[in-house]
Design a protein around this motif. Structure first.
Motif, PDB file in Angstrom:
ATOM      1  N   GLU A 183      45.667  34.178  39.981  1.00 10.23           N
ATOM      2  CA  GLU A 183      45.382  33.169  38.953  1.00 10.23           C
ATOM      3  C   GLU A 183      43.887  33.107  38.625  1.00 10.23           C
ATOM      4  N   ALA A 184      43.053  33.428  39.609  1.00  9.66           N
ATOM      5  CA  ALA A 184      41.618  33.526  39.311  1.00  9.66           C
ATOM      6  C   ALA A 184      41.381  34.691  38.355  1.00  9.66           C
ATOM      7  N   CYS A 185      42.099  35.791  38.584  1.00  7.33           N
ATOM      8  CA  CYS A 185      41.997  36.951  37.678  1.00  7.33           C
ATOM      9  C   CYS A 185      42.487  36.582  36.281  1.00  7.33           C
ATOM     10  N   ARG A 186      43.559  35.776  36.237  1.00  2.00           N
ATOM     11  CA  ARG A 186      44.107  35.388  34.941  1.00  2.00           C
ATOM     12  C   ARG A 186      43.054  34.589  34.141  1.00  2.00           C
ATOM     13  N   ALA A 187      42.365  33.703  34.845  1.00  2.00           N
ATOM     14  CA  ALA A 187      41.353  32.886  34.165  1.00  2.00           C
ATOM     15  C   ALA A 187      40.166  33.748  33.714  1.00  2.00           C
ATOM     16  N   TRP A 188      39.750  34.660  34.575  1.00  2.00           N
ATOM     17  CA  TRP A 188      38.646  35.559  34.182  1.00  2.00           C
ATOM     18  C   TRP A 188      39.040  36.407  32.977  1.00  2.00           C
ATOM     19  N   LYS A 189      40.294  36.856  33.003  1.00  2.00           N
ATOM     20  CA  LYS A 189      40.787  37.680  31.892  1.00  2.00           C
ATOM     21  C   LYS A 189      40.724  36.880  30.579  1.00  2.00           C
ATOM     22  N   ALA A 190      41.135  35.605  30.661  1.00  2.00           N
ATOM     23  CA  ALA A 190      41.147  34.758  29.459  1.00  2.00           C
ATOM     24  C   ALA A 190      39.727  34.544  28.928  1.00  2.00           C
ATOM     25  N   VAL A 191      38.774  34.405  29.859  1.00  2.00           N
ATOM     26  CA  VAL A 191      37.409  34.081  29.439  1.00  2.00           C
ATOM     27  C   VAL A 191      36.595  35.335  29.098  1.00  2.00           C
ATOM     28  N   GLY A 206      37.898  38.689  29.196  1.00  2.00           N
ATOM     29  CA  GLY A 206      38.649  39.838  28.714  1.00  2.00           C
ATOM     30  C   GLY A 206      38.869  40.909  29.779  1.00  2.00           C
ATOM     31  N   HIS A 207      38.463  40.614  31.007  1.00  2.00           N
ATOM     32  CA  HIS A 207      38.631  41.560  32.121  1.00  2.00           C
ATOM     33  C   HIS A 207      38.993  40.729  33.351  1.00  2.00           C
ATOM     34  N   PRO A 208      40.044  41.101  34.101  1.00  2.00           N
ATOM     35  CA  PRO A 208      40.543  40.217  35.168  1.00  2.00           C
ATOM     36  C   PRO A 208      39.565  40.015  36.330  1.00  2.00           C
ATOM     37  N   THR A 209      38.617  40.924  36.489  1.00  2.00           N
ATOM     38  CA  THR A 209      37.631  40.709  37.562  1.00  2.00           C
ATOM     39  C   THR A 209      36.218  40.757  36.991  1.00  2.00           C
ATOM     40  N   ASN A 210      36.115  40.444  35.729  1.00  2.00           N
ATOM     41  CA  ASN A 210      34.811  40.375  35.042  1.00  2.00           C
ATOM     42  C   ASN A 210      33.995  41.658  35.188  1.00  2.00           C
ATOM     43  N   GLY A 211      34.695  42.772  35.297  1.00  2.00           N
ATOM     44  CA  GLY A 211      33.983  44.052  35.379  1.00  2.00           C
ATOM     45  C   GLY A 211      33.753  44.546  36.803  1.00  2.00           C
ATOM     46  N   ALA A 212      34.124  43.749  37.798  1.00  2.00           N
ATOM     47  CA  ALA A 212      33.978  44.207  39.193  1.00  2.00           C
ATOM     48  C   ALA A 212      35.098  45.198  39.507  1.00  2.00           C
ATOM     49  N   LYS A 213      34.793  46.138  40.422  1.00  2.00           N
ATOM     50  CA  LYS A 213      35.796  47.153  40.767  1.00  2.00           C
ATOM     51  C   LYS A 213      36.720  46.627  41.861  1.00  2.00           C
ATOM     52  N   PHE A 214      37.988  46.552  41.518  1.00  2.00           N
ATOM     53  CA  PHE A 214      38.986  46.036  42.459  1.00  2.00           C
ATOM     54  C   PHE A 214      40.179  46.972  42.548  1.00  2.00           C
ATOM     55  N   THR A 215      40.714  47.104  43.761  1.00  2.00           N
ATOM     56  CA  THR A 215      42.035  47.693  43.961  1.00  2.00           C
ATOM     57  C   THR A 215      42.871  46.629  44.646  1.00  2.00           C
ATOM     58  N   VAL A 216      44.116  46.487  44.233  1.00  2.00           N
ATOM     59  CA  VAL A 216      45.002  45.494  44.842  1.00  2.00           C
ATOM     60  C   VAL A 216      46.118  46.231  45.574  1.00  2.00           C
ATOM     61  N   MET A 217      46.344  45.849  46.822  1.00  2.00           N
ATOM     62  CA  MET A 217      47.430  46.460  47.605  1.00  2.00           C
ATOM     63  C   MET A 217      48.291  45.331  48.164  1.00  2.00           C
ATOM     64  N   LEU A 218      49.542  45.255  47.733  1.00  2.00           N
ATOM     65  CA  LEU A 218      50.442  44.198  48.194  1.00  2.00           C
ATOM     66  C   LEU A 218      51.594  44.822  48.970  1.00  2.00           C
ATOM     67  N   GLU A 219      51.697  44.428  50.236  1.00  2.00           N
ATOM     68  CA  GLU A 219      52.659  45.031  51.155  1.00  2.00           C
ATOM     69  C   GLU A 219      53.952  44.223  51.217  1.00  2.00           C
ATOM     70  N   GLY A 220      55.042  44.913  51.496  1.00  2.00           N
ATOM     71  CA  GLY A 220      56.335  44.240  51.612  1.00  2.00           C
ATOM     72  C   GLY A 220      56.913  44.263  53.014  1.00  2.00           C
ATOM     73  N   GLU A 221      56.083  44.599  54.004  1.00  2.00           N
ATOM     74  CA  GLU A 221      56.604  44.689  55.380  1.00  2.00           C
ATOM     75  C   GLU A 221      55.713  44.022  56.400  1.00  2.00           C
ATOM     76  N   GLU A 222      54.780  43.180  55.959  1.00  2.00           N
ATOM     77  CA  GLU A 222      53.852  42.589  56.927  1.00  2.00           C
ATOM     78  C   GLU A 222      54.589  41.765  57.963  1.00  2.00           C
ATOM     79  N   GLU A 223      55.582  40.996  57.490  1.00  2.00           N
ATOM     80  CA  GLU A 223      56.282  40.088  58.409  1.00  2.00           C
ATOM     81  C   GLU A 223      57.243  40.819  59.340  1.00  2.00           C
ATOM     82  N   SER A 224      57.452  42.104  59.111  1.00  2.00           N
ATOM     83  CA  SER A 224      58.303  42.841  60.041  1.00  2.00           C
ATOM     84  C   SER A 224      57.516  43.928  60.755  1.00  2.00           C
ATOM     85  N   GLY A 225      56.197  43.765  60.813  1.00  2.00           N
ATOM     86  CA  GLY A 225      55.395  44.633  61.667  1.00  2.00           C
ATOM     87  C   GLY A 225      54.665  45.758  60.962  1.00  2.00           C
TER      88      GLY A 225
END
Ligand code: BES
Ligand code: MN
Ligand code: MN
Length: 475
Positions: free
Chosen positions: A144-152, A154-173
């Motif tokens: 949601e912070a990215c969404r707000a930056w994007k709105a203001v 035009g870039h979700p991280t205001n030009g900062a370099k980001f990679t997003v990694m979202l895992e689906g197995e953290e809770e199972s080890g």
């Protein structure tokens, strides 16, 4: 671009943020239960489409052997602006959740999120659902912070370099994450630092950076005796009862000082430093109040002798029995000596303990304590290293500044007794340190019925991430 506009945007879209979180929370992404495999993927797809709307380049990558056997990892990247000179940040989170049992203890269905009003002297306004704080709500603080930056800007991280990694197995080890990190070494190795929102604060209005998580070694043991269940009248007193024998063995895991008795268990433990102990003492943690909240008297302040409660949670290794079963557990009475009994036994580890070594030691210890005539079946479930990160890095300083700007309060430096396996993997494989900037509270009922995330924590998280991006981009 001004941070003020971004904060205003966040405030104005408050309801939208909560609604989006609720949509995500409706998807029962329980990673440990194969029955939910499709739902786990649906949760991945849901967040992937959000990231894509924000301008990230998104891929849902299969994991496991054979490929697809595991739950997917969502990878998203966004190009930096030409003038960006700051670090490449890897934002990690997990979209899977813990099982909901016992479901009868929930006041509302775990995947039917509800907003509950603040209670006097109790929790604030909150969203109640499985995954609310762990970790969907916390991932949303970033999104949601990215969404707000994007709105203001035009870039979700205001030009900062980001990679997003979202895992689906953290809770199972995180069973397939090590392999994934190995296979994507080049891509992930381009990141300079990892940022995770999956921890807690020191208290309400008391933001914190967590600079260390504990490691974990998780096992299951079954003690086999006779080859069939027996009449306890005929056989009681004549042969081993595996439940009694297992209980006798497990009771020996701790000595009178509540230290773990496995030979070598403490060999690699990095002792607590004087300065660190002094700093923790200054946090004025109220163990009595914490015990009271979970229904315990001051006398319940027990654990390894010679250490305070915080020291025991943050800086010392432990052994726990998480579950134990065998024989007849239905209603009424049945006279029986069962053929076997089992327990889930885990160890929380500190620097520099190796989970594989600990599991080996424990299994040897079991064998050395085999009750007469019995036999063990020993299973290694999973493990991960603990991590302590430097507290003087520039990115950590930026996170501290962001928390201060978002909350008006100096962030505390804390550790947690919980574990987040990815941090150890990134450090060992790629030398990447992690910054844990979390927004949970002690009474969020993580992994328990009625898990919640307070709306004020969501707000603080969104504002903090917005400020963090501002810090990186000198906005
Ligand atoms: N977010 C938690 C870790 C955590 C819990 C941090 C409480 C701070 C406070 C994470 O999702 C978790 O539950 N980890 C597991 C790891 C395991 C399944 C490998 C844990 O700690 O039990
Ligand atoms: Mn988590
Ligand atoms: Mn968890």
């Amino acid at each position: 671009m001004s941070i003020k506009q971004v904060l205003d945007t966040i405030a104005a879209s408050d309801k939208g943020s909560v609604d989006r979180l609720i949509d995500w929370l409706r998807i029962p992404s329980i990673s440990t239960d194969p029955a939910y495999k499709g739902e786990v993927r649906r949760a991945a797809e849901w967040i992937a489409s959000q990231l894509s709307d924000l301008g990230f380049k998104v891929e849902i990558r299969d994991t496991g052997k054979p490929l697809g056997a595991g739950h997917p990892i969502v990878m998203a990247t966004v190009e930096a602006s030409a003038s960006y000179k700051g670090p490449h940040v890897l934002f990690y989170g997990h979209y899977d959740v813990q099982p909901v049992d016992p479901v009868s203890l929930w006041d509302s269905p775990p995947f039917d999120p509800v907003i509950k009003p603040a209670e006097k002297g109790g929790p604030g306004e909150r969203v109640v659902a499985r995954g609310a704080v762990d970790d969907k709500g916390q991932v949303m603080t970033f999104i949601e912070a990215c969404r707000a930056w994007k709105a203001v800007a035009g870039h979700p991280t205001n030009g900062a370099k980001f990679t997003v990694m979202l895992e689906g197995e953290e809770e199972s080890g995180s069973a397939n994450l090590g392999d994934f990190v190995q296979r994507h070494k080049r891509e992930l190795g381009d990141c300079d630092v990892c940022l995770i929102s999956d921890t807690g604060m020191l208290g309400r209005n008391s933001p914190a950076i967590t600079y260390g998580v504990r490691g974990l070694a998780y096992t299951e043991v079954t003690l086999h005796a006779s080859n069939q269940d027996l009449h306890s009248g005929m056989w009681g007193g004549r042969c081993p009862n595996p439940i009694t024998e297992l209980a006798r063995v497990l009771a020996q895991l701790h000595d009178k000082k509540r230290r773990v008795t496995i030979p070598g268990f403490y060999d690699d433990v990095r002792p607590l430093g004087k300065a660190e102990r002094a700093a923790w003492a200054k946090l004025k943690f109220n163990q009595k109040a914490a015990l009271k909240k979970i229904g315990l008297p001051p006398a319940a302040d027990i654990g390894e002798a010679g250490f305070t409660a915080l020291e025991r949670e943050w800086g010392r290794p432990t052994a726990e029995v998480n579950g134990i079963w065998g024989g007849y557990t239905g209603s009424g009475a049945k006279t029986v000596i069962p053929a076997k009994a089992s327990a889930k036994v885990s160890f929380r580890l500190v620097a520099d303990q190796d989970p594989r070594k600990i599991t080996k030691m424990f299994f040897k210890w079991c064998k050395d304590h085999t009750p007469p005539g019995c036999r063990w079946e020993l299973t290694d479930h999973h493990g991960g290293f603990g991590v302590t990160v430097p507290t003087d890095s520039p990115v950590l300083a930026a996170a501290m500044k962001a928390l201060k700007a978002a909350s008006g309060r100096q962030a505390a430096m804390i550790k947690t007794g919980g574990s987040i396996p990815v941090a150890g993997m990134l450090k060992d494989e790629l030398g990447i340190d992690t910054i844990f900037m979390g927004f949970g509270l002690d009474d969020d009922r993580v992994h328990s019925p009625n898990e919640k995330f307070e709306i004020d924590c969501l707000r603080l998280g969104m504002r903090s991430h917005a400020h963090f991006i501002a810090q990186l981009t000198n906005a």
